[in-house]
Design a protein around this motif. Sequence first.
Motif, short mmCIF file in Angstrom:
data_model
loop_
_atom_site.label_atom_id
_atom_site.label_comp_id
_atom_site.label_asym_id
_atom_site.label_seq_id
_atom_site.Cartn_x
_atom_site.Cartn_y
_atom_site.Cartn_z
N GLU A 1 0.88 -1.28 0.13
CA GLU A 1 0.09 -0.01 -0.11
C GLU A 1 0.92 1.28 -0.05
O GLU A 1 0.65 2.26 -0.77
N TYR A 2 2.03 1.11 0.75
CA TYR A 2 3.06 2.27 0.66
C TYR A 2 3.36 2.68 -0.60
O TYR A 2 3.44 3.69 -1.26
N VAL A 3 4.06 1.61 -1.25
CA VAL A 3 4.45 1.70 -2.44
C VAL A 3 3.49 2.25 -3.63
O VAL A 3 3.70 3.23 -4.30
N SER A 4 2.31 1.95 -3.51
CA SER A 4 1.02 2.06 -4.53
C SER A 4 0.71 3.45 -4.18
O SER A 4 0.61 4.37 -5.26
N VAL A 5 0.73 3.94 -3.10
CA VAL A 5 0.10 5.32 -2.81
C VAL A 5 1.02 6.21 -3.03
O VAL A 5 0.80 7.39 -3.39
N SER A 6 2.45 5.83 -2.90
CA SER A 6 3.53 6.94 -3.24
C SER A 6 3.52 7.13 -4.51
O SER A 6 3.77 8.19 -5.20
N THR A 7 3.40 6.00 -5.11
CA THR A 7 3.30 6.13 -6.70
C THR A 7 2.18 7.30 -7.25
O THR A 7 2.25 8.07 -8.11
#
Length: 248
Positions: A83-89
């Motif tokens: 979720e962190y990677v997805s939302v950061s992108t």
Amino acid sequence: MGENDGSDAGSGAARPHEDEPHHEGLGTRLNWLRAGVLGANDGIVSTAGLVVGVAGATDSRSALLTAGLAGLMAGSLSMAAGEYVSVSTQRDSEQAALALEREELAATPQAELDELTGLLEDRGISHDLAREVAEQLTERDALGAHARVELGIDPDELANPWHAAGASFVAFTVGALLPLLAIVLPPQSWRLGVTVVSVLLALVGCGWMSARLGSAPVRPAVVRNAAGGAIAMAVTYAVGALLGAAGA
């Protein structure tokens, strides 16, 4: 007296929607709540499949607890990281789009005003009114107006990757705790039955809530959710039982 009556009646009828909840960010909060329900659902299904599979191979409470805790931590950390990677992108893309829009507003303000006018016209507003609205929006907050109308972004409510990661971690952990406790707390003869029943009830609740949040039919969502969990537990239990019988 007639004037008072008319005034009172007019003021009472002038705002028929004044009590309706028009909260900014309501859609965003509903999306987060829906994501939390789905995260908890994932925690329930994945951990239930894991511990039921182990229960098919062994009766050891310590083995069940170890497997359940390992699955809980691995799943919650994986969900949080994903979720962190997805939302950061997503946030990076939104910030890049806002930066480009800010540059265009500074370099070609008239063209941007024309563009905003056209976008408002595309929504069914007459040219003259669209121009007036575009000018007022630009005067008040040009970047915010273009972000919302042109890009579909609210610059004041960009997703926070840390919040998303934390919410996913908590949601998955809460969901995973149910099958873990259900498999290790009851006596040996009750473990499987208690786990299956509690998991199915929890999945029914998750299916009902996700359907309600999405304004979708409740029954199909509940049936799909419960059926998916039941199939997952049946398959993993069968695999565990086969491995246990084979002495693996």
